[in-house]
Enzyme design. Structure first.
Site, PDB file in Angstrom:
ATOM      1  N   GLY A   1       0.829  -1.188   0.000  1.00 21.45           N
ATOM      2  CA  GLY A   1       0.000   0.000   0.000  1.00 21.45           C
ATOM      3  C   GLY A   1       0.864   1.239   0.000  1.00 21.45           C
ATOM      4  O   GLY A   1       2.020   1.203   0.447  1.00 21.45           O
TER       5      GLY A   1
ATOM      6  N   GLN B   1       3.065   9.772   1.507  1.00 14.24           N
ATOM      7  CA  GLN B   1       4.339   9.061   1.373  1.00 14.24           C
ATOM      8  C   GLN B   1       5.106   9.445   0.109  1.00 14.24           C
ATOM      9  O   GLN B   1       6.278   9.090  -0.029  1.00 14.24           O
ATOM     10  CB  GLN B   1       4.118   7.543   1.384  1.00 14.24           C
ATOM     11  CG  GLN B   1       3.618   7.019   2.723  1.00 14.24           C
ATOM     12  CD  GLN B   1       3.442   5.520   2.690  1.00 14.24           C
ATOM     13  OE1 GLN B   1       2.434   5.015   2.216  1.00 14.24           O
ATOM     14  NE2 GLN B   1       4.446   4.793   3.159  1.00 14.24           N
TER      15      GLN B   1
ATOM     16  N   CYS C   1       6.565  -0.526   6.973  1.00 14.48           N
ATOM     17  CA  CYS C   1       6.133   0.644   6.213  1.00 14.48           C
ATOM     18  C   CYS C   1       7.281   1.111   5.341  1.00 14.48           C
ATOM     19  O   CYS C   1       8.429   1.179   5.799  1.00 14.48           O
ATOM     20  CB  CYS C   1       5.720   1.747   7.189  1.00 14.48           C
ATOM     21  SG  CYS C   1       5.174   3.251   6.366  1.00 14.48           S
ATOM     22  N   LEU C   2       6.972   1.440   4.090  1.00 19.68           N
ATOM     23  CA  LEU C   2       8.010   1.913   3.168  1.00 19.68           C
ATOM     24  C   LEU C   2       8.648   3.203   3.675  1.00 19.68           C
ATOM     25  O   LEU C   2       9.783   3.508   3.326  1.00 19.68           O
ATOM     26  CB  LEU C   2       7.404   2.139   1.779  1.00 19.68           C
ATOM     27  CG  LEU C   2       6.924   0.858   1.072  1.00 19.68           C
ATOM     28  CD1 LEU C   2       6.078   1.212  -0.144  1.00 19.68           C
ATOM     29  CD2 LEU C   2       8.096  -0.017   0.676  1.00 19.68           C
TER      30      LEU C   2
ATOM     31  N   HIS D   1      -3.836   0.845   8.085  1.00 21.48           N
ATOM     32  CA  HIS D   1      -2.469   1.388   8.041  1.00 21.48           C
ATOM     33  C   HIS D   1      -2.402   2.580   7.075  1.00 21.48           C
ATOM     34  O   HIS D   1      -1.876   3.634   7.411  1.00 21.48           O
ATOM     35  CB  HIS D   1      -1.510   0.265   7.621  1.00 21.48           C
ATOM     36  CG  HIS D   1      -0.089   0.689   7.461  1.00 21.48           C
ATOM     37  ND1 HIS D   1       0.920   0.215   8.274  1.00 21.48           N
ATOM     38  CD2 HIS D   1       0.509   1.541   6.581  1.00 21.48           C
ATOM     39  CE1 HIS D   1       2.074   0.776   7.905  1.00 21.48           C
ATOM     40  NE2 HIS D   1       1.854   1.568   6.876  1.00 21.48           N
ATOM     41  N   GLU D   2      -2.969   2.388   5.876  1.00 19.30           N
ATOM     42  CA  GLU D   2      -2.909   3.461   4.867  1.00 19.30           C
ATOM     43  C   GLU D   2      -3.774   4.648   5.295  1.00 19.30           C
ATOM     44  O   GLU D   2      -3.394   5.807   5.114  1.00 19.30           O
ATOM     45  CB  GLU D   2      -3.362   2.946   3.497  1.00 19.30           C
ATOM     46  CG  GLU D   2      -2.499   1.836   2.906  1.00 19.30           C
ATOM     47  CD  GLU D   2      -1.020   2.128   2.946  1.00 19.30           C
ATOM     48  OE1 GLU D   2      -0.612   3.305   2.807  1.00 19.30           O
ATOM     49  OE2 GLU D   2      -0.243   1.171   3.154  1.00 19.30           O
TER      50      GLU D   2
ATOM     51  N   HIS E   1      -2.053   6.968   7.588  1.00 20.43           N
ATOM     52  CA  HIS E   1      -1.109   7.896   6.933  1.00 20.43           C
ATOM     53  C   HIS E   1      -1.798   9.225   6.602  1.00 20.43           C
ATOM     54  O   HIS E   1      -1.166  10.273   6.627  1.00 20.43           O
ATOM     55  CB  HIS E   1      -0.562   7.294   5.635  1.00 20.43           C
ATOM     56  CG  HIS E   1       0.626   6.401   5.826  1.00 20.43           C
ATOM     57  ND1 HIS E   1       1.807   6.840   6.368  1.00 20.43           N
ATOM     58  CD2 HIS E   1       0.820   5.092   5.520  1.00 20.43           C
ATOM     59  CE1 HIS E   1       2.677   5.828   6.399  1.00 20.43           C
ATOM     60  NE2 HIS E   1       2.103   4.758   5.893  1.00 20.43           N
TER      61      HIS E   1
HETATM   62 ZN   LIG Z   1       3.022   2.938   5.768  1.00 20.04          ZN
END
Ligand SMILES: [Zn+2]
Length: 159
Positions: A47, A52, A91-92, A133-134, A137
């Site tokens: 995701g 991000q 997480c990226l 999670h997304e 953000h």
């Molecule tokens: Zn993340």
């Protein structure tokens, strides 16, 4: 195709409350395309949310390739949550960190798709976890804020 650099923890954009997208226009579609292209380029994420890639707008994409799952969500709103489950996340934007995070087990999310249509998705298990999670953000929340145990040496997939 536009692939963006992924913004890392420490950049204030990840802590902002992202703004709603007021019109599903060319700019919004471009944003979805860029999120998709950037996520696919990472080959590790499932995701990616607009903050991000440095854009403080309420949109994210989710792709779970093994399960043929792909969603693009504009202005998502989680309207129902149920149950509780702990699971490992990465997480990226927080490379090299894995954390155990309690999340709702099931949820219903309302969002606009790229046609500007209002949609609803019922999700459970891993997909429900990724949606939460997304969605976090978009509110400036990182999974590490909710983590109850860390394992910093893992090589799990990021979200
Ligand atoms: Zn993340």
């Amino acid at each position: 195709m536009a692939v963006y650099q992924i913004i890392k923890d420490g950049d204030p954009v990840l802590r902002e409350k992202a703004k709603p997208i007021t019109a599903v226009n060319d700019a919004a579609l471009r944003l979805l395309n860029n999120l998709r292209d950037t996520l696919r380029e990472t080959a590790r994420g499932v995701g990616l949310a607009a903050p991000q890639i440095g854009i403080s707008k309420r949109a994210f994409v989710i792709e779970i390739a093994d399960e043929d799952i792909y969603y693009e969500m504009i202005n998502p709103q989680i309207i129902k949550m149920d149950g509780r489950e702990e699971g490992w996340e990465g997480c990226l934007s927080v490379p090299g960190v894995e954390g155990l995070v309690p999340r709702a087990e099931k949820l219903k999310v309302k969002y606009l798709n790229r046609e500007g249509q209002e949609c609803e998705l019922f999700a459970e298990g891993y997909l429900a976890r990724v949606v939460q999670h997304e969605n976090d953000h978009l509110d400036g929340i990182l999974f590490t804020d909710k983590t109850i145990a860390f394992n910093k040496d893992s090589e799990e997939e990021g979200e």
